[in-house]
Design a protein around this motif. Structure first.
Motif, short mmCIF file in Angstrom:
data_model
loop_
_atom_site.label_atom_id
_atom_site.label_comp_id
_atom_site.label_asym_id
_atom_site.label_seq_id
_atom_site.Cartn_x
_atom_site.Cartn_y
_atom_site.Cartn_z
N LEU A 84 0.84 -1.21 0.00
CA LEU A 84 0.00 0.00 0.00
C LEU A 84 0.87 1.26 0.00
O LEU A 84 0.55 2.25 -0.67
CB LEU A 84 -0.93 0.01 1.21
CG LEU A 84 -2.17 -0.88 1.11
CD1 LEU A 84 -2.91 -0.92 2.45
CD2 LEU A 84 -3.11 -0.38 0.02
N SER A 85 1.97 1.21 0.73
CA SER A 85 2.89 2.35 0.74
C SER A 85 3.52 2.55 -0.64
O SER A 85 3.69 3.68 -1.10
CB SER A 85 4.00 2.14 1.78
OG SER A 85 3.46 2.11 3.09
N GLU A 87 2.14 1.64 -3.51
CA GLU A 87 1.08 2.14 -4.39
C GLU A 87 0.90 3.65 -4.21
O GLU A 87 0.77 4.40 -5.18
CB GLU A 87 -0.23 1.42 -4.09
CG GLU A 87 -1.38 1.80 -5.01
CD GLU A 87 -2.61 0.96 -4.78
OE1 GLU A 87 -3.59 1.15 -5.53
OE2 GLU A 87 -2.62 0.13 -3.86
N HIS A 88 0.91 4.10 -2.97
CA HIS A 88 0.78 5.53 -2.68
C HIS A 88 1.96 6.31 -3.26
O HIS A 88 1.78 7.38 -3.85
CB HIS A 88 0.69 5.74 -1.17
CG HIS A 88 0.52 7.17 -0.76
ND1 HIS A 88 -0.64 7.88 -0.99
CD2 HIS A 88 1.39 8.04 -0.16
CE1 HIS A 88 -0.49 9.11 -0.54
NE2 HIS A 88 0.72 9.24 -0.04
N LYS A 91 1.63 6.83 -6.99
CA LYS A 91 0.69 7.91 -7.32
C LYS A 91 1.35 9.28 -7.15
O LYS A 91 1.16 10.17 -7.97
CB LYS A 91 -0.56 7.81 -6.43
CG LYS A 91 -1.42 6.58 -6.71
CD LYS A 91 -2.58 6.49 -5.75
CE LYS A 91 -3.44 5.25 -6.03
NZ LYS A 91 -4.56 5.12 -5.08
N GLU A 158 -6.78 7.66 -8.30
CA GLU A 158 -7.55 7.07 -7.21
C GLU A 158 -8.42 5.91 -7.68
O GLU A 158 -8.92 5.13 -6.87
CB GLU A 158 -8.44 8.14 -6.55
CG GLU A 158 -7.68 9.22 -5.80
CD GLU A 158 -6.89 8.66 -4.64
OE1 GLU A 158 -7.43 7.82 -3.89
OE2 GLU A 158 -5.72 9.02 -4.49
#
Length: 333
Positions: A84-85, A87-88, A91, A158
């Motif tokens: 998740l980190s 993926e962030h 972005k 998003e």
């Protein structure tokens, strides 16, 4: 439990006993309770591979399998957190390159995305859940779906799947002709590992030819992860073992991909807070693995020696990751 449930669980216990698994550390009654309230039998048995042989696991106790499943669960949660980190961070990188630095254009990058069902990717309809619509303050297109070409960049980021986000990032780097970018293969391995963890696959399972189909292209082609994590791979070992080795060695694919996950996190994630959080959680995980390893060493089963070898590799990978973060922090200060 009703009679049918009792009969089913008893048949599972008899099968485990045929494979050589004992119930000295945990009684059969405790095993019945665990198999009906904590996990389902086939998931626990999958650690042994698809085709275990009678008596092959002599020296292994049922409690050892239970403890292995708990470590596996902790690893899955950590994989998801790190992914998740990443993926962030992807972005943020994309937004920075297109919106802030103006080094390339959204239109140019979308034009290079692979076609979607025979149509240009920009025509792809992005399905939005109620949560997506609720969290996007002012979507440019109201209704069930958004069309990529009608999205603001932040809406697109998003809404994209992790797989499409990786493709999009790759194209942006190609447009910019970046030579120092992270290998696309590494990002794909992160995606596959994240998906495995999200679906609660057993990460620490034995391999076999029925469960590991041969890939068209070896996942470690042009991969130097062995060189980057030498303490985890003391000798050259293919994460996809040969047929003769398939039933004799715990899969090293997870260790291979876990090292890639740590490497990508270290390269992509810039947030000091995220890095510190990762160090804290990985330190706790490493300590938990160390405690369990001492417990596993009481087993004389070959399978548990394979497990211990993989767990040692995981600890070494974590130690190297933490050392790299701390060294970088000291240099920056």
């Amino acid at each position: 439990m009703n009679e049918a449930q009792v009969a089913g669980v008893d048949s599972y216990i008899k099968e485990l006993e045929r494979l050589g698994i004992s119930f000295a550390k945990k009684s059969t009654e405790d095993a019945r309770k665990f198999l009906t309230t904590n996990t389902y039998y086939e998931k626990l048995r999958s650690y042994l591979g698809r085709t275990p042989k009678v008596g092959e696991f002599t020296g292994l106790d049922f409690e050892d399998l239970v403890e292995l499943s708990k470590i596996d669960f902790s690893l899955s949660r950590q994989v998801l957190t790190l992914a998740l980190s990443i993926e962030h961070a992807l972005k943020i990188q994309i937004y920075r390159l297109i919106e802030l630095e103006k080094t390339t254009t959204l239109k140019k990058c979308l034009a290079k995305m692979p076609n979607y069902k025979g149509h240009p990717f920009r025509c792809k309809a992005i399905q939005m859940s109620d949560y997506s619509r609720a969290y996007l303050d002012a979507p440019s297109t109201y209704g069930t779906d958004l069309i990529v070409s009608d999205c603001a960049l932040w809406e697109l980021l998003e809404s994209l799947s992790f797989g499409d986000l990786i493709k999009f990032y790759k194209i942006i780097l190609q447009v910019r002709e970046r030579k120092d970018s992270i290998l696309f293969h590494y990002l794909k391995r992160v995606q596959e590992l994240r998906n495995a963890a999200a679906h609660e696959n057993c990460l620490l399972a034995r391999t076999d030819k029925a469960g590991c189909k041969k890939r068209k292209r070896s996942p470690d082609e042009h991969c130097d992860i062995y060189r980057l994590f030498p303490s985890c791979f003391p000798r050259s070992c293919n994460p996809h073992p040969s047929r003769k080795e398939e039933q004799r060695e715990l899969s090293r694919l997870f260790l291979h991909d876990f090292c890639i996950l740590l490497h990508v996190h270290n390269r992509l994630v810039e947030s000091t807070g995220m890095k510190e959080h990762a160090v804290c959680e990985l330190s706790d995980l490493s300590e938990r693995i160390k405690d369990r390893q001492d417990y596993f060493k009481t087993s004389s089963c070959q399978f548990m020696s394979e497990v211990n070898a993989t767990l040692t590799g995981i600890q070494n990978a974590i130690a190297q990751f933490i050392s790299s973060i701390q060294t970088h922090s000291m240099t920056a200060n």
